[in-house]
Design a protein around this motif. Structure first.
Motif, PDB file in Angstrom:
ATOM      1  N   ARG A 235      -1.306   4.151  -1.571  1.00  0.00           N
ATOM      2  CA  ARG A 235      -2.676   4.003  -1.065  1.00  0.00           C
ATOM      3  C   ARG A 235      -2.724   4.243   0.439  1.00  0.00           C
ATOM      4  O   ARG A 235      -1.709   4.142   1.133  1.00  0.00           O
ATOM      5  CB  ARG A 235      -3.199   2.592  -1.366  1.00  0.00           C
TER       6      ARG A 235
ATOM      7  N   GLY B  33      -0.956   2.357   4.208  1.00  0.00           N
ATOM      8  CA  GLY B  33       0.389   1.849   3.988  1.00  0.00           C
ATOM      9  C   GLY B  33       1.340   2.211   5.123  1.00  0.00           C
ATOM     10  O   GLY B  33       1.049   3.051   5.963  1.00  0.00           O
TER      11      GLY B  33
ATOM     12  N   ARG C 299       0.834  -1.207   0.000  1.00  0.00           N
ATOM     13  CA  ARG C 299       0.000   0.000   0.000  1.00  0.00           C
ATOM     14  C   ARG C 299       0.866   1.254   0.000  1.00  0.00           C
ATOM     15  O   ARG C 299       0.579   2.233  -0.704  1.00  0.00           O
ATOM     16  CB  ARG C 299      -0.937  -0.001   1.208  1.00  0.00           C
TER      17      ARG C 299
END
Length: 368
Positions: free
Chosen positions: A210, A213, A205
């Motif tokens: 994203r 993460g 991530r």
């Protein structure tokens, strides 16, 4: 009585009777002997012992533990009886020769996957062990049951067993209940592979940009596995990918003190474990609850949230230290079987008992 097979003929009256315990799992095969019968220090289950905060004194091993690092193979009918015997028979004979023993009073074989992959073992092991070693009393035991018995002995309660995978098992001494243990693709929530996978997801991530993460877990993942775009190709083809995923779990635990994402992964793992324990723990009284398995070596980053979850979900249970590991559990089962006092619930897939007549106390275990 005599026993023969490839190891030659042995006269039972010429030496002491012992029991053999076997632990077969993903890391290989272990076997050990113990004396049995009253006076051999195998831990009588007295009221004083059963009322304590630790398991009754476990059986005392005779000599060293024999170890094979080769896991038993599986085939079309599940766990290979032939491959298990190929490793076990030489180990058993060496142990018996070293102990000066000539007769096996009982054998307990604990095997990972027995509940779902044990058809061949159940069909072939009893006759083979009788022919080769003169075994007349045999218990075939799922590894979750040996883990339970090693941790708590023959008493009501629940055990969370967490290594690469995770399973919770409980009993009221009438029947067994299990939760999870479905493998790293379908479950094992909270186990080492689950924690490692969650840590790698957080790393990916962060790599993608994203939410959710972790930059520090990304750095750790790249340190261990190399560039993230290459991770799927390195991981997916491997047959040991559950162990590979679990190898990253200590990195997650090591970051939990400073990284909120890592800390949240361990809190979620603790919640999953507690949910499974709550599903199997006897609902009445003050049952004991023990933890066993390598995941708990991660220490307080996991244990602290787990204690909180257990206190909320199982306030009536008492968290106690595990008395021993799965091999110790198999040894306790073998001793109790030889002495005719096995008190654990019988179940075809979890704990089945095979005996040759005349052994009325063992026949009673197999009666409906």
């Amino acid at each position: 009585m005599t026993s023969g097979g490839a190891g030659g003929t042995r006269t039972a009256e010429a030496g002491p009777s012992v029991v053999l315990a076997v632990d077969s799992g993903g890391s290989g095969l272990r076997a050990v002997l113990a004396a049995h019968g009253h006076g051999h220090g195998h831990g009588r289950h007295s009221e004083a012992a059963s009322d304590g905060d630790t398991a009754a004194t476990p059986p005392t091993a005779l000599g060293d533990i024999a170890v094979s690092r080769e896991p038993v193979r599986t085939g079309p009918r599940g766990i290979s009886a032939g491959h298990l015997l190929e490793q076990l028979l030489p180990m058993a004979r060496r142990l018996m020769d070293a102990a000066g023993a000539v007769r096996l009073g009982a054998v307990a074989v604990g095997a990972a996957g027995l509940a779902t992959l044990g058809d061949e073992l159940r069909d072939e092991l009893p006759a083979a062990l009788e022919h080769e070693l003169g075994v007349r009393r045999l218990a075939l035991v799922a590894d979750a049951v040996t883990a339970y018995t090693g941790a708590l002995g023959p008493r009501a309660g629940a055990v969370i067993a967490a290594g690469t995978g995770m399973i919770a098992i409980g009993t009221d001494l009438v029947s067994w209940r299990r939760a999870d243990g479905w493998g790293h693709l379908l479950g094992d929530c909270g186990g080492g592979a689950w924690i490692g996978r969650a840590g790698l997801e957080a790393a990916l991530r962060a790599f993608d940009g994203r939410q959710g993460g972790s930059a520090v877990l990304l750095a750790d993942a790249e340190d261990v596995f190399g560039p993230m775009p290459e991770l799927p190709g390195r991981l997916y083809p491997r047959t040991d990918r559950a162990a590979v995923l679990a190898s990253f779990a200590p990195r997650v635990a090591g970051r939990a003190g400073t990284d909120p994402v890592a800390a949240d992964i361990l809190r979620t793992a603790a919640r999953h474990m507690a949910e499974s324990a709550a599903a199997v723990c006897p609902p009445d009284g003050a049952p004991r609850l023990a933890l066993t398995g390598g995941v708990f070596k991660m220490g307080e980053p996991l244990l602290a949230p787990l204690r909180e979850e257990l206190a909320t979900r199982l306030p009536h249970a008492r968290l106690v230290p595990a008395g021993g590991d799965p091999l110790a559990g198999a040894l306790r089962i073998a001793v109790d079987l030889a002495d005719g006092r096995l008190a654990l619930p019988r179940n075809e897939r979890m704990l089945s008992v095979v005996a040759e007549k005349p052994y009325p106390e063992i026949d009673a275990l197999n009666s409906p």
